[in-house]
Design an enzyme around this catalytic site. Structure first.
Site, PDB file in Angstrom:
ATOM      1  N   SER A 100     111.013  34.385 103.309  1.00  0.00           N
ATOM      2  CA  SER A 100     110.870  33.400 102.236  1.00  0.00           C
ATOM      3  C   SER A 100     110.278  34.112 101.032  1.00  0.00           C
ATOM      4  O   SER A 100     109.264  34.799 101.139  1.00  0.00           O
ATOM      5  CB  SER A 100     109.938  32.278 102.705  1.00  0.00           C
ATOM      6  OG  SER A 100     109.640  31.407 101.643  1.00  0.00           O
ATOM      7  N   CYS A 117     101.014  31.543  92.366  1.00  0.00           N
ATOM      8  CA  CYS A 117     101.631  30.230  92.117  1.00  0.00           C
ATOM      9  C   CYS A 117     100.548  29.164  91.929  1.00  0.00           C
ATOM     10  O   CYS A 117      99.546  29.144  92.651  1.00  0.00           O
ATOM     11  CB  CYS A 117     102.545  29.850  93.282  1.00  0.00           C
ATOM     12  SG  CYS A 117     103.881  31.035  93.501  1.00  0.00           S
ATOM     13  N   GLY A 177     101.151  35.671 101.692  1.00  0.00           N
ATOM     14  CA  GLY A 177     101.749  36.809 100.994  1.00  0.00           C
ATOM     15  C   GLY A 177     103.200  36.648 100.597  1.00  0.00           C
ATOM     16  O   GLY A 177     103.896  35.736 101.042  1.00  0.00           O
ATOM     17  N   GLU A 178     103.626  37.541  99.725  1.00  0.00           N
ATOM     18  CA  GLU A 178     105.015  37.571  99.259  1.00  0.00           C
ATOM     19  C   GLU A 178     105.705  38.752  99.971  1.00  0.00           C
ATOM     20  O   GLU A 178     105.451  39.919  99.643  1.00  0.00           O
ATOM     21  CB  GLU A 178     105.029  37.747  97.725  1.00  0.00           C
ATOM     22  CG  GLU A 178     106.373  38.120  97.128  1.00  0.00           C
ATOM     23  CD  GLU A 178     107.536  37.234  97.566  1.00  0.00           C
ATOM     24  OE1 GLU A 178     107.456  36.016  97.412  1.00  0.00           O
ATOM     25  OE2 GLU A 178     108.538  37.789  98.081  1.00  0.00           O
ATOM     26  N   SER A 215     112.066  30.154  97.405  1.00  0.00           N
ATOM     27  CA  SER A 215     111.141  29.102  96.972  1.00  0.00           C
ATOM     28  C   SER A 215     111.480  28.768  95.525  1.00  0.00           C
ATOM     29  O   SER A 215     111.009  29.416  94.596  1.00  0.00           O
ATOM     30  CB  SER A 215     109.701  29.601  97.079  1.00  0.00           C
ATOM     31  OG  SER A 215     109.360  29.760  98.429  1.00  0.00           O
ATOM     32  N   LEU A 216     112.349  27.779  95.356  1.00  0.00           N
ATOM     33  CA  LEU A 216     112.839  27.469  94.003  1.00  0.00           C
ATOM     34  C   LEU A 216     111.887  26.520  93.267  1.00  0.00           C
ATOM     35  O   LEU A 216     111.369  26.846  92.201  1.00  0.00           O
ATOM     36  CB  LEU A 216     114.249  26.864  94.097  1.00  0.00           C
ATOM     37  CG  LEU A 216     114.989  26.761  92.778  1.00  0.00           C
ATOM     38  CD1 LEU A 216     115.326  28.123  92.212  1.00  0.00           C
ATOM     39  CD2 LEU A 216     116.276  25.941  92.935  1.00  0.00           C
ATOM     40  N   HIS A 217     111.678  25.377  93.830  1.00  0.00           N
ATOM     41  CA  HIS A 217     110.668  24.399  93.395  1.00  0.00           C
ATOM     42  C   HIS A 217     110.897  23.742  92.033  1.00  0.00           C
ATOM     43  O   HIS A 217     110.288  22.711  91.756  1.00  0.00           O
ATOM     44  CB  HIS A 217     109.262  25.000  93.411  1.00  0.00           C
ATOM     45  CG  HIS A 217     108.860  25.654  94.695  1.00  0.00           C
ATOM     46  ND1 HIS A 217     109.431  25.323  95.903  1.00  0.00           N
ATOM     47  CD2 HIS A 217     107.938  26.618  94.972  1.00  0.00           C
ATOM     48  CE1 HIS A 217     108.885  26.062  96.863  1.00  0.00           C
ATOM     49  NE2 HIS A 217     107.990  26.857  96.330  1.00  0.00           N
ATOM     50  N   CYS A 277      97.857  37.335  97.858  1.00  0.00           N
ATOM     51  CA  CYS A 277      99.166  37.418  97.211  1.00  0.00           C
ATOM     52  C   CYS A 277      98.973  37.656  95.716  1.00  0.00           C
ATOM     53  O   CYS A 277      98.021  37.156  95.124  1.00  0.00           O
ATOM     54  CB  CYS A 277      99.938  36.115  97.434  1.00  0.00           C
ATOM     55  SG  CYS A 277     101.614  36.165  96.794  1.00  0.00           S
ATOM     56  N   CYS A 337     102.008  24.762 105.178  1.00  0.00           N
ATOM     57  CA  CYS A 337     102.282  25.708 104.096  1.00  0.00           C
ATOM     58  C   CYS A 337     101.271  25.597 102.970  1.00  0.00           C
ATOM     59  O   CYS A 337     100.953  24.505 102.522  1.00  0.00           O
ATOM     60  CB  CYS A 337     103.642  25.415 103.492  1.00  0.00           C
ATOM     61  SG  CYS A 337     104.959  25.666 104.624  1.00  0.00           S
ATOM     62  N   CYS A 355     105.077  31.600 112.246  1.00  0.00           N
ATOM     63  CA  CYS A 355     104.932  31.793 110.800  1.00  0.00           C
ATOM     64  C   CYS A 355     103.993  32.986 110.586  1.00  0.00           C
ATOM     65  O   CYS A 355     102.815  32.935 110.948  1.00  0.00           O
ATOM     66  CB  CYS A 355     104.374  30.508 110.196  1.00  0.00           C
ATOM     67  SG  CYS A 355     104.178  30.606 108.429  1.00  0.00           S
ATOM     68  N   ASN A 415     101.476  19.887  99.999  1.00  0.00           N
ATOM     69  CA  ASN A 415     100.275  19.684 100.821  1.00  0.00           C
ATOM     70  C   ASN A 415      99.051  19.832  99.934  1.00  0.00           C
ATOM     71  O   ASN A 415      98.773  20.930  99.464  1.00  0.00           O
ATOM     72  CB  ASN A 415     100.200  20.752 101.924  1.00  0.00           C
ATOM     73  CG  ASN A 415     101.183  20.474 103.036  1.00  0.00           C
ATOM     74  OD1 ASN A 415     101.378  19.344 103.432  1.00  0.00           O
ATOM     75  ND2 ASN A 415     101.807  21.536 103.522  1.00  0.00           N
TER      76      ASN A 415
HETATM   77  N1  SAH Z   1     105.413  34.002  99.274  1.00  0.00           N
HETATM   78  C1  SAH Z   1     106.517  33.457  99.919  1.00  0.00           C
HETATM   79  C2  SAH Z   1     106.250  33.058 101.364  1.00  0.00           C
HETATM   80  C3  SAH Z   1     104.934  32.445 101.659  1.00  0.00           C
HETATM   81  S1  SAH Z   1     104.648  30.846 100.986  1.00  0.00           S
HETATM   82  C4  SAH Z   1     107.093  32.295  99.126  1.00  0.00           C
HETATM   83  O1  SAH Z   1     106.459  31.851  98.173  1.00  0.00           O
HETATM   84  O2  SAH Z   1     108.194  31.867  99.456  1.00  0.00           O
HETATM   85  C5  SAH Z   1     105.649  29.850 102.074  1.00  0.00           C
HETATM   86  C6  SAH Z   1     106.099  28.511 101.456  1.00  0.00           C
HETATM   87  O3  SAH Z   1     104.973  27.639 101.301  1.00  0.00           O
HETATM   88  C7  SAH Z   1     106.709  28.667 100.072  1.00  0.00           C
HETATM   89  O4  SAH Z   1     107.911  27.944  99.949  1.00  0.00           O
HETATM   90  C8  SAH Z   1     105.644  28.072  99.204  1.00  0.00           C
HETATM   91  O5  SAH Z   1     106.146  27.646  97.979  1.00  0.00           O
HETATM   92  C9  SAH Z   1     105.114  26.958 100.060  1.00  0.00           C
HETATM   93  N2  SAH Z   1     103.817  26.421  99.629  1.00  0.00           N
HETATM   94  C10 SAH Z   1     102.829  27.053  98.980  1.00  0.00           C
HETATM   95  N3  SAH Z   1     101.806  26.194  98.708  1.00  0.00           N
HETATM   96  C11 SAH Z   1     102.169  24.989  99.212  1.00  0.00           C
HETATM   97  C12 SAH Z   1     101.542  23.706  99.279  1.00  0.00           C
HETATM   98  N4  SAH Z   1     100.337  23.501  98.784  1.00  0.00           N
HETATM   99  N5  SAH Z   1     102.225  22.719  99.885  1.00  0.00           N
HETATM  100  C13 SAH Z   1     103.429  22.935 100.428  1.00  0.00           C
HETATM  101  N6  SAH Z   1     104.078  24.098 100.410  1.00  0.00           N
HETATM  102  C14 SAH Z   1     103.460  25.136  99.809  1.00  0.00           C
HETATM  103 FE1  SF4 Z   2     102.301  33.971  96.956  1.00  0.00          FE
HETATM  104 FE2  SF4 Z   2     104.174  32.415  98.091  1.00  0.00          FE
HETATM  105 FE3  SF4 Z   2     101.685  31.457  97.583  1.00  0.00          FE
HETATM  106 FE4  SF4 Z   2     103.347  31.957  95.572  1.00  0.00          FE
HETATM  107  S1  SF4 Z   2     103.641  30.417  97.221  1.00  0.00           S
HETATM  108  S2  SF4 Z   2     101.177  32.547  95.669  1.00  0.00           S
HETATM  109  S3  SF4 Z   2     104.420  33.750  96.304  1.00  0.00           S
HETATM  110  S4  SF4 Z   2     102.221  33.077  99.015  1.00  0.00           S
END
Ligand code: SAH
Ligand code: SF4
Length: 371
Positions: free
Chosen positions: A203, A125, A171-172, A226-228, A121, A345, A114, A302
């Site tokens: 991702s 989010c 990061g994104e 990352s739809l959510h 970032c 994550c 990973c 998490n």
């Molecule tokens: N920025 C990119 C990739 C890094 S984050 C993105 O957002 O896709 C990688 C993954 O971890 C993403 O799907 C993100 O939504 C998820 N993630 C972020 N915070 C989290 C948390 N507290 N618990 C579980 N997954 C999380």
């Molecule tokens: Fe950045 Fe991905 Fe975290 Fe959103 S989930 S703040 S895009 S690293």
């Protein structure tokens, strides 16, 4: 002395520097197959070239200042850049080796790295701990590639062993488009790490114009969205950027994205207790992904400090997953790995690591974690 990061150079970039050009292949072999970092030790290169390389370039741009090992085999590495910033990479052992009674290997280990693409970032989010630290800078392509080399080297992974890369660290990735694309290409180089783009997954939080741009490059890289959330109101609360690039924009971009006929686009769905864990959301998700070659990966939130969100009830997540699967949409529940070391994550950067002892990566670091 200001040296350049050798891992930012593609094979053709190096062929232009090293002459005759077969020297570039030899150099690539040292860097990516033998994991050698000292140019002077690259015996089959002429002494003058070795000296020139060690004056102009560096293969030690990331210093591993700490590592933590989880009980499940996950390892988190804290790297320090030359300008003094820190970020993490995570080594995941997805499957153990399976051996029969006669010692025959039935199945070999599976590893996923990973990798981080930025320090911090910009997306911000609401649920992500990376976002809380703000944005510092992009990682350059060499700093991205070096994470992969270091994880292979530290874990003594044989060069021919296939590994998967996910750009799911800090990061994104699509906000650092050029560097990530260059890194994907360097990592895929057959004379080097030789990790096909098919084994590399980007991702993204869903920046639709960059999904289009990535698709146009036809790299064969895998895509995870990352739809959510299934409606824009909730998604905009979770991912503020959704106000600019909404769900419809993302779905349109995915429909255009070139997908290997045997592969599917992964939709990550972070399940948060009482926010999006109900069957009405599952039904909407099914409808939304209708007609797309998709699979859903349900991620259990998490928990971390500074968040009001809670981890969902696993039974509820199973009902959500079963509903989708019974309707023909493949849905898996992501196992949280390395949760005891905050490597799961969204937990990177959450804890500060204070080092008692840190000599080289061969050493088992003694770390004390303070919240
Ligand atoms: N920025 C990119 C990739 C890094 S984050 C993105 O957002 O896709 C990688 C993954 O971890 C993403 O799907 C993100 O939504 C998820 N993630 C972020 N915070 C989290 C948390 N507290 N618990 C579980 N997954 C999380
Ligand atoms: Fe950045 Fe991905 Fe975290 Fe959103 S989930 S703040 S895009 S690293």
């Amino acid at each position: 002395m200001n040296t350049k990061n050798i891992y930012s150079y593609s094979l053709s970039d190096l062929s232009a520097i090293c002459s005759p050009s077969f020297r570039a292949k030899q150099l690539y072999n040292w860097l990516y197959v033998k994991y050698e970092k000292d140019f002077l030790a690259m015996q089959n290169l002429p002494k003058t070239l070795r000296e020139q390389l060690s004056q102009e370039f560096s293969a030690q741009n990331l210093e591993c200042i700490a590592q933590e090992h989880s009980v499940d085999g996950t390892k988190k590495y804290l790297f320090k850049t030359k300008d003094g910033h820190t970020f993490e990479s995570v080594f995941l052992k997805m499957k153990d080796k399976k051996i029969d009674q006669n010692g025959k290997i039935l199945e070999s280990e599976k590893y996923t790295f990973c990798i981080s693409s930025q320090i911090g970032c910009k997306v911000g989010c609401a649920f992500c701990s990376t976002a809380k630290g703000g944005f510092i800078r992009n990682l350059d392509s060499g700093e991205i590639v070096e994470q992969v080399v270091n994880l292979k080297k530290f874990n003594k992974i044989p060069p021919e062993k296939r590994v998967n890369i996910v750009y799911m660290g800090m990061g994104e990735p699509l906000h650092n488009f050029d560097n990530v694309v260059k890194a994907i290409q360097i990592i895929a180089e057959l004379d080097g790490l030789s990790i096909s783009p098919k084994r590399q997954t980007i991702s993204t939080s869903g920046i639709s114009p960059f999904i289009d741009k990535l698709g146009e490059l036809k790299l064969s890289v895998q895509l995870a969205i990352s739809l959510h959330a299934v409606d824009d109101e909730l998604r905009s609360q979770l991912i503020p950027m959704n106000k600019t690039y909404n769900i419809e924009n993302i779905i349109e971009a995915v429909k255009k994205f070139p997908i290997d006929t045997r592969k599917k686009v992964m939709f990550e769905y972070l399940v948060i207790k009482d926010i999006n864990d109900d069957l009405t959301s599952a039904k909407k998700l099914l409808k939304l992904l209708n007609g797309i070659s998709a699979k859903v990966n349900l991620i259990l939130f998490n928990p971390h400090a500074r968040t009001k969100f809670q981890r969902p009830d696993i039974q509820k997540v199973r009902v959500f997953a079963d509903f989708l699967t019974n309707k023909g949409l493949l849905a898996t529940i992501r196992e949280s790995r390395g949760i005891d070391i905050s490597a799961a994550c969204g937990q990177l950067r959450e804890k500060k690591i204070h080092l008692d002892d840190c000599v080289s990566h061969e050493t088992t670091y003694k770390t004390t974690i303070k919240e």
